[in-house]
Design a protein around this motif. Structure first.
Motif, PDB file in Angstrom:
ATOM      1  N   GLN A  52       2.397   1.613  -3.407  1.00 44.45           N
ATOM      2  CA  GLN A  52       1.383   1.932  -4.413  1.00 44.45           C
ATOM      3  C   GLN A  52       0.990   3.401  -4.397  1.00 44.45           C
ATOM      4  N   THR A  53       1.000   4.006  -3.223  1.00 47.93           N
ATOM      5  CA  THR A  53       0.661   5.432  -3.162  1.00 47.93           C
ATOM      6  C   THR A  53       1.693   6.290  -3.877  1.00 47.93           C
ATOM      7  N   THR A  59      -5.084  -4.336   1.528  1.00 51.10           N
ATOM      8  CA  THR A  59      -4.155  -3.473   0.798  1.00 51.10           C
ATOM      9  C   THR A  59      -4.880  -2.272   0.210  1.00 51.10           C
ATOM     10  N   ASP A  60      -6.035  -2.514  -0.401  1.00 49.87           N
ATOM     11  CA  ASP A  60      -6.792  -1.415  -1.005  1.00 49.87           C
ATOM     12  C   ASP A  60      -7.244  -0.400   0.047  1.00 49.87           C
ATOM     13  N   PRO A 113       2.039   3.014  -8.571  1.00 50.23           N
ATOM     14  CA  PRO A 113       1.309   1.751  -8.684  1.00 50.23           C
ATOM     15  C   PRO A 113       1.949   0.749  -9.634  1.00 50.23           C
ATOM     16  N   THR A 144      -4.235   1.599   1.080  1.00 52.29           N
ATOM     17  CA  THR A 144      -3.815   2.487  -0.011  1.00 52.29           C
ATOM     18  C   THR A 144      -4.704   3.723  -0.065  1.00 52.29           C
ATOM     19  N   ALA A 174       0.825  -1.202   0.000  1.00 51.57           N
ATOM     20  CA  ALA A 174       0.000   0.000   0.000  1.00 51.57           C
ATOM     21  C   ALA A 174       0.865   1.261   0.000  1.00 51.57           C
ATOM     22  N   THR A 194      -3.444   7.558   0.714  1.00 47.60           N
ATOM     23  CA  THR A 194      -3.624   8.600  -0.293  1.00 47.60           C
ATOM     24  C   THR A 194      -4.328   9.815   0.302  1.00 47.60           C
TER      25      THR A 194
END
Length: 270
Positions: free
Chosen positions: A101-102, A225-226, A105, A229, A98, A233
């Motif tokens: 990814q921020t 994870t989502d 990605p 993330t 996460a 963000t």
């Protein structure tokens, strides 16, 4: 030095392995056992010239954040993240995904430990460099196996399968299976067979490959994870962690993913 690769260093621990030298407030990764500096600091310094400090995240226990920042001052303070409760390595890896990814990605990143002793820096960096390139180019999960020097019962093992690639002297083979710590007779047989490596607990993959693997084999971690993330963000990461961490299943990355996935390559380390 790659500006597009990242590293997540797992630095949790309860101080049990080297008790009474290590304690809950000063576990082994914060000790100067060898090398004249804390093992965590060495883990970060091993990446010099390969991954910039601004692309390194350290995941530790919430009550060890300050101590980890002191042990690895080269890593930005806001990239040393404390888990509110320990949930083993799989949720920690998901948190690392996460965080990466921020930032990007499409990035490839490695998951490293904070308590290894590694003398052959050139070989180590070459293994990571080739693994990061391979992971970025192909849809695969990569683990690092260590060539055994004896029938150790203290490590898990990885059985090597067919060759996948040979890059700059680093051999990558299909990881046929992961096995738990064996008894002495089994470990001796693994050594005799010659196609088993010690499981180092170090991994390389892209954010996309890891998330797809989570979705297929451990949907709870994909959702986890989502959630993190989205929170990162929005700047609400720590509040979100306090809410979702106590609810997520405690599980190792080996059990959650590596023993189930079929697109795993093993880099053979020395």
């Amino acid at each position: 030095m790659s500006e597009t690769s990242y590293a997540v260093i797992l630095a949790g621990g309860r101080g049990e392995r080297f008790w009474p030298l290590s304690t809950a407030s000063k576990p082994k990764q914060l000790l100067e056992l060898v090398g004249g500096e804390p093992l965590l600091g060495q883990a970060v310094n091993r990446l010099e010239g390969l991954i910039p400090p601004g692309n390194i995240f350290i995941i530790t226990n919430l009550d060890l954040v300050d101590a980890c920042r002191e042990a690895a001052p080269m890593v930005p303070d806001d990239q040393v993240i404390g888990e509110p409760v320990g949930r083993d390595t799989a949720p920690a890896v998901a948190l690392g995904a996460a965080l990466v990814q921020t930032r990007d990605p499409n990035a490839a990143f490695c998951v490293l430990t904070a308590d290894h002793v590694i003398d052959d820096l050139d070989s180590f960096q070459n293994t990571l460099r080739q693994g990061l390139d391979l992971a970025a180019e192909h849809h695969m999960l990569i683990t690092i196996g260590i060539q055994p020097t004896g029938p150790s019962t203290g490590f898990g093992y990885i059985e090597a399968g067919n060759p996948v690639a040979e890059r700059a002297g680093i051999s990558f083979t299909h990881a046929r299976r992961f096995v738990e710590k064996p008894d002495f007779e089994t470990a001796t047989s693994y050594l005799a067979e010659g196609n088993f490596c010690w499981n180092s607990g170090m991994f390389i993959w892209t954010v996309k490959s890891l998330k797809e693997a989570f979705t297929q084999h451990c949907p709870e971690l994909a959702e986890f994870t989502d959630t993190l993330t989205d929170a990162a963000t929005k700047g609400d990461l720590h509040d979100a962690m306090a809410k979702v961490y106590p609810e997520v299943t405690r599980i190792s990355i080996d059990y959650a993913l590596m023993e189930k996935a079929d697109n795993i390559a093993m880099a053979r380390g020395n």
